[in-house]
Design a protein around this motif. Structure first.
Motif, PDB file in Angstrom:
ATOM      1  N   PHE A  83       0.819  -1.050  -0.042  1.00  0.00           N
ATOM      2  CA  PHE A  83      -0.125  -0.048   0.136  1.00  0.00           C
ATOM      3  C   PHE A  83       0.870   1.288  -0.058  1.00  0.00           C
ATOM      4  O   PHE A  83       0.743   2.049  -0.688  1.00  0.00           O
ATOM      5  N   LEU A  90       2.121   6.745  -6.851  1.00  0.00           N
ATOM      6  CA  LEU A  90       1.090   7.686  -7.417  1.00  0.00           C
ATOM      7  C   LEU A  90       1.703   9.044  -7.296  1.00  0.00           C
ATOM      8  O   LEU A  90       1.762  10.062  -8.137  1.00  0.00           O
ATOM      9  N   TYR A 109      -1.112  -1.687 -10.410  1.00  0.00           N
ATOM     10  CA  TYR A 109      -1.187  -3.126 -10.006  1.00  0.00           C
ATOM     11  C   TYR A 109      -0.196  -3.809 -10.487  1.00  0.00           C
ATOM     12  O   TYR A 109      -0.298  -4.721 -11.215  1.00  0.00           O
ATOM     13  N   LYS A 186     -11.380 -32.135   4.758  1.00  0.00           N
ATOM     14  CA  LYS A 186     -10.734 -33.227   5.034  1.00  0.00           C
ATOM     15  C   LYS A 186     -10.883 -34.118   3.831  1.00  0.00           C
ATOM     16  O   LYS A 186      -9.857 -34.901   3.254  1.00  0.00           O
ATOM     17  N   TYR A 191      -5.593 -38.409   4.538  1.00  0.00           N
ATOM     18  CA  TYR A 191      -5.465 -38.275   6.171  1.00  0.00           C
ATOM     19  C   TYR A 191      -4.514 -39.181   7.036  1.00  0.00           C
ATOM     20  O   TYR A 191      -4.591 -40.421   6.682  1.00  0.00           O
TER      21      TYR A 191
ATOM     22  N   ASP B  38     -16.590 -39.250  -3.831  1.00  0.00           N
ATOM     23  CA  ASP B  38     -15.254 -38.767  -4.278  1.00  0.00           C
ATOM     24  C   ASP B  38     -14.297 -39.244  -3.353  1.00  0.00           C
ATOM     25  O   ASP B  38     -13.001 -39.723  -3.834  1.00  0.00           O
ATOM     26  N   GLY B  68     -11.395 -39.660   8.309  1.00  0.00           N
ATOM     27  CA  GLY B  68     -11.129 -38.218   8.504  1.00  0.00           C
ATOM     28  C   GLY B  68     -10.922 -38.110  10.042  1.00  0.00           C
ATOM     29  O   GLY B  68     -10.484 -36.878  10.388  1.00  0.00           O
ATOM     30  N   ARG B 165     -19.947 -13.729  22.696  1.00  0.00           N
ATOM     31  CA  ARG B 165     -19.104 -12.482  23.493  1.00  0.00           C
ATOM     32  C   ARG B 165     -18.307 -11.772  22.034  1.00  0.00           C
ATOM     33  O   ARG B 165     -18.133 -12.242  21.126  1.00  0.00           O
ATOM     34  N   ARG B 169     -11.416  -9.138  17.396  1.00  0.00           N
ATOM     35  CA  ARG B 169     -11.201  -9.155  16.176  1.00  0.00           C
ATOM     36  C   ARG B 169     -12.275  -8.422  15.386  1.00  0.00           C
ATOM     37  O   ARG B 169     -13.431  -7.911  16.052  1.00  0.00           O
ATOM     38  N   ARG B 171     -14.565  -6.707  12.298  1.00  0.00           N
ATOM     39  CA  ARG B 171     -14.985  -7.274  11.186  1.00  0.00           C
ATOM     40  C   ARG B 171     -15.707  -6.021  10.435  1.00  0.00           C
ATOM     41  O   ARG B 171     -16.279  -4.965  10.837  1.00  0.00           O
ATOM     42  N   SER B 181      -7.787   1.410   6.995  1.00  0.00           N
ATOM     43  CA  SER B 181      -7.181   0.634   5.961  1.00  0.00           C
ATOM     44  C   SER B 181      -8.074   0.232   4.851  1.00  0.00           C
ATOM     45  O   SER B 181      -7.613   0.370   3.721  1.00  0.00           O
ATOM     46  N   LEU B 184      -8.899   3.697   2.803  1.00  0.00           N
ATOM     47  CA  LEU B 184      -7.798   4.155   2.179  1.00  0.00           C
ATOM     48  C   LEU B 184      -7.642   3.311   0.854  1.00  0.00           C
ATOM     49  O   LEU B 184      -7.423   3.741  -0.494  1.00  0.00           O
ATOM     50  N   ARG B 185      -7.898   1.939   1.140  1.00  0.00           N
ATOM     51  CA  ARG B 185      -7.797   0.900  -0.114  1.00  0.00           C
ATOM     52  C   ARG B 185      -8.893   1.293  -1.168  1.00  0.00           C
ATOM     53  O   ARG B 185      -8.636   1.433  -2.452  1.00  0.00           O
ATOM     54  N   LEU B 188      -8.091   4.145  -2.853  1.00  0.00           N
ATOM     55  CA  LEU B 188      -6.839   3.844  -4.026  1.00  0.00           C
ATOM     56  C   LEU B 188      -7.301   3.483  -5.152  1.00  0.00           C
ATOM     57  O   LEU B 188      -6.804   3.971  -6.528  1.00  0.00           O
ATOM     58  N   ARG B 189      -8.202   2.535  -5.112  1.00  0.00           N
ATOM     59  CA  ARG B 189      -9.126   1.966  -6.336  1.00  0.00           C
ATOM     60  C   ARG B 189      -9.791   3.251  -7.165  1.00  0.00           C
ATOM     61  O   ARG B 189      -9.778   3.026  -8.403  1.00  0.00           O
ATOM     62  N   MET B 191      -8.305   6.111  -7.479  1.00  0.00           N
ATOM     63  CA  MET B 191      -7.142   7.150  -7.698  1.00  0.00           C
ATOM     64  C   MET B 191      -6.980   8.337  -6.797  1.00  0.00           C
ATOM     65  O   MET B 191      -6.722   9.176  -6.824  1.00  0.00           O
ATOM     66  N   ARG B 205     -17.925 -14.148  18.998  1.00  0.00           N
ATOM     67  CA  ARG B 205     -17.408 -15.254  18.930  1.00  0.00           C
ATOM     68  C   ARG B 205     -18.036 -16.047  19.882  1.00  0.00           C
ATOM     69  O   ARG B 205     -18.756 -15.756  20.793  1.00  0.00           O
ATOM     70  N   ARG B 295      -6.857 -21.131  35.860  1.00  0.00           N
ATOM     71  CA  ARG B 295      -5.744 -20.876  35.074  1.00  0.00           C
ATOM     72  C   ARG B 295      -6.512 -20.579  33.718  1.00  0.00           C
ATOM     73  O   ARG B 295      -5.635 -20.164  32.847  1.00  0.00           O
TER      74      ARG B 295
END
Lengths: 289, 380
Positions: A83, A90, A109, A186, A191, B38, B68, B165, B169, B171, B181, B184-185, B188-189, B191, B205, B295
């Motif tokens: 980035f 640019l 790119y 799997k 496996y 398969d 498996g 909870r 992370r 999303r 980020s 900005l990305r 950028l696409r 220009m 989670r 623990r």
């Protein structure tokens, strides 16, 4: 370059110091022959990761390792655009003045701005060995994405095009089975469940990986470890721990296992306080018997 | 396994090798291994590559392609023994018919299932449904062995949603905090034109659940059902840890990990050394908090204790340990089978001691009560 038979796998991996039994040799041979990923499950410390290293060394291929962790996503596994460099590029174009917008965009790119993460790197460098380590630690969404790459051995980058491996990489996935992997993943893989080695094989492994350890000490150490695996420990010692322990005892100049030196080095073998106490009790019994 | 033997040099009337191998996959499927088409194909390919003349390699090829999980491997070995003659590596002459009937998933009693005229079908369906409904509400301790077996199949009907909870992370989301980020990305696409703001928020989670099941004598008529419930919870996604509380603490998580409920219950039965013994609730809880809970196992978890709170003598240790547990855990749910009975009063010393330290005190004497309990857990 390629393996000729399962026996050939066993011999040539053995030359690098990785001793595998019949089952593992056969499965490895099949995985390479059928160009399928090999999914290895088993307790920690049974040599899952070491197998990938041994295969890479034997076939003289680069080993590319993708360590999975909670929250890993495509940009960390596949590719990312560099980035800051794109922005700099640019700005540089702007400063030079009079650029065609379309041209400028195209140049953004370019391959030089593409950061190849492990999976893409493995596809581009192929033939290579790609180790997807501890895949059970990643989220299930990541599995789905992995599945896509592993079934076609290609990655499509919208701005860039499709990257296809000329020869599919040798792919090994390892899992400590902290959670069940998805069936779809799997099914793509061969496996194999790696067990702790038996007494004689483990002695052989210690001999080949830690040749400095005397034969008598080696046998004693492995015997104790094998007994401990049946004891109800929170984390039974793996082969890696056996090697650590044997080396630790050797460093202390111990020729034959005794209670004192064993107690001093037990930290190399087990990593829980409760386990350490159990081991001390067990050693007491084993060494006096 | 045999060293060397051949499909090829068979003296018996030859059957095509593929047919033999596919027959094996059918038998394996009947034994409960999920052999898909398969996988069967990969098996044929692998055997061809390993060499059909090498029985040992063919054996490993099957293990690698058709299985498996460790449980699959175990079944594979059993079916392999039964299907292939260990001396010759050939299929046995007299095989069990491959179409072994699979376990019935019907929740209906045998007596109701057969001998009905077509005209009565609807009536019977309604009768069955209501019989199942009655069974749902009945106190498990009063059921006969037959009814218990029918109830066991009904556990699959419980819907389990793990408690959630917020995770660390982030999303993408349509509102929340600004995602620099991605913004900005996106620019950028275009220009470098900041056209659109992107947002993100913390992801959700599954929150861990810890089940502590009292297996002492006074709870013995519920123990089987509670372990079934634990198995149902444990095999439904979110992280679940199960312990048995008796005269000592036993970890059951591994034993209950088998996907098949019957196998899991047998494994759990073998693991617990003190079925229907006495209780030392305070001491075993202390052991749990010291060895596991503190623990990290119980940190931020929903802890569910299944017990009637029957404690001999002084209950002060029990109260103290519950207070500790309550401080570590996200929430504590106490399930008492007697709670569901009419005229229940929490008079036992043990229950009176723990009540100040639990977030919810619920019944757990019937399947319907379990469904409510699962609801409480998912909202905890």
């Amino acid at each position: 370059m390629e393996f000729r038979s399962a026996a050939d796998v066993a011999t040539r991996l053995g030359e690098t110091g990785y001793l595998c039994d019949d089952a593992l040799a056969t499965v490895t041979f099949l995985a390479l022959g059928m160009r399928r990923p090999l999914l290895l499950e088993g307790e920690p410390g049974t040599g899952k990761t070491a197998l990938a290293e041994a295969i890479a060394q034997t076939l003289d291929l680069p080993l590319i390792r993708l360590q999975c962790y909670e929250g890993i996503d495509a940009t960390q596994a596949l590719y990312d655009w560099d980035f800051p460099r794109q922005i700099l590029h640019l700005r540089a174009l702007e400063a030079s003045g009079g650029v065609d917008a379309e041209q400028a965009e195209k140049s953004l790119y370019d391959e030089r701005f593409l950061l190849a993460r492990p999976v893409l790197a493995a596809l581009r460098q192929a033939p290579a060995v790609l180790l997807v380590d501890e895949v059970d630690r990643a989220d299930d969404e990541f599995e789905a994405f992995l599945l896509e790459v592993l079934s076609t051995y290609q990655v499509s980058i919208p701005e860039f095009g499709t990257v296809t491996a000329e020869t599919p990489p040798v792919v090994l996935l390892t899992s400590n089975r902290t959670r069940e992997l998805h069936d779809a993943l799997k099914r793509r893989c061969l496996y194999h469940w790696i067990d702790h080695p038996g007494l004689e094989r483990e002695i052989e492994i210690v001999r080949s990986r830690a040749p400095e350890v005397s034969a008598a000490l080696n046998r004693q150490v492995v015997t104790v470890v094998q007994t401990l695996r049946d004891a109800d420990l929170q984390k039974p010692p793996g082969v890696a721990e056996t090697l650590d322990w044997a080396r630790a005892l050797h460093l202390l100049g111990v020729a034959a296992l005794d209670l004192e030196s064993a107690a001093a080095t037990v930290g190399a073998l087990v990593k829980y306080r409760e386990d350490a106490e159990k081991v001390r009790h067990a050693l007491d019994r084993l060494l006096t018997a | 396994m045999t060293e060397l033997s051949a499909f090829a040099d068979a003296t018996r009337p030859a059957r095509p090798g593929e047919e033999i191998l596919l027959g094996f996959t059918v038998a394996l499927r009947a034994a409960g291994v999920a052999v898909t088409h398969d996988r069967a194909q990969a098996y044929l390919e692998a055997v061809a590559l390993a060499g059909i003349a090498n029985a040992r390699a063919a054996y490993y090829a099957g293990r690698a392609t058709l299985c498996g999980s460790p449980a699959d491997l175990e079944r594979y070995d059993q079916v392999y023994e039964a299907y292939f003659d260990p001396r010759a590596g050939l299929p046995r002459r007299r095989q069990a018919p491959p179409g072994v009937p699979t376990a019935s998933t019907s929740i209906l009693p045998e007596s109701e299932a057969g001998g009905a005229g077509e005209a009565d079908d609807e009536e019977i369906v309604r009768a069955r449904a209501s019989a199942a409904e009655v069974l749902r509400q009945r106190d498990i301790a009063t059921l006969t062995a037959n009814e218990k077996a029918r109830l066991a199949e009904m556990f699959a009907t419980l819907s389990v949603r793990p408690p959630l909870r917020r995770s660390g992370r982030l999303r993408p989301w349509h509102r929340g905090s600004l995602d620099a980020s991605r913004t900005l990305r996106a620019s950028l696409r275009r220009m470098g034109e900041p056209a659109r703001l992107e947002f993100r928020r913390r992801a959700l989670r599954a929150r861990p659940v810890v089940l502590l099941v009292d297996v002492s004598g006074s709870m013995s008529s519920y123990a089987d059902a509670l372990l079934r419930l634990a198995h149902r919870l444990g095999t439904s996604g979110g992280p679940v840890e199960t312990f048995a509380l008796g005269t000592r603490l036993t970890r059951l998580t591994r034993a209950l990990a088998a996907r098949d409920a019957e196998r899991a219950l047998i494994a759990a039965g073998e693991t617990v050394p003190d079925w229907s013994g006495g209780t030392r609730l305070g001491e075993t809880l202390q052991a749990f908090v010291d060895r596991w809970g503190r623990r990290g196992l119980a940190r931020g978890a929903v802890v569910v204790v299944f017990s009637d709170g029957w404690e001999r003598g002084d209950a002060s240790l029990l109260a103290e340990q519950m207070a500790r547990l309550h401080r570590i855990a996200h929430s504590v749910v106490w399930v008492n089978p007697h709670r569901g009975k009419a005229n229940y009063e929490p008079v036992q010393l043990g229950i009176r001691a723990v009540l100040p330290h639990v977030d919810a005190f619920v019944a757990g004497h019937s399947l319907a009560a379990f469904a409510e309990l699962l609801d409480v857990i998912s909202r905890a």
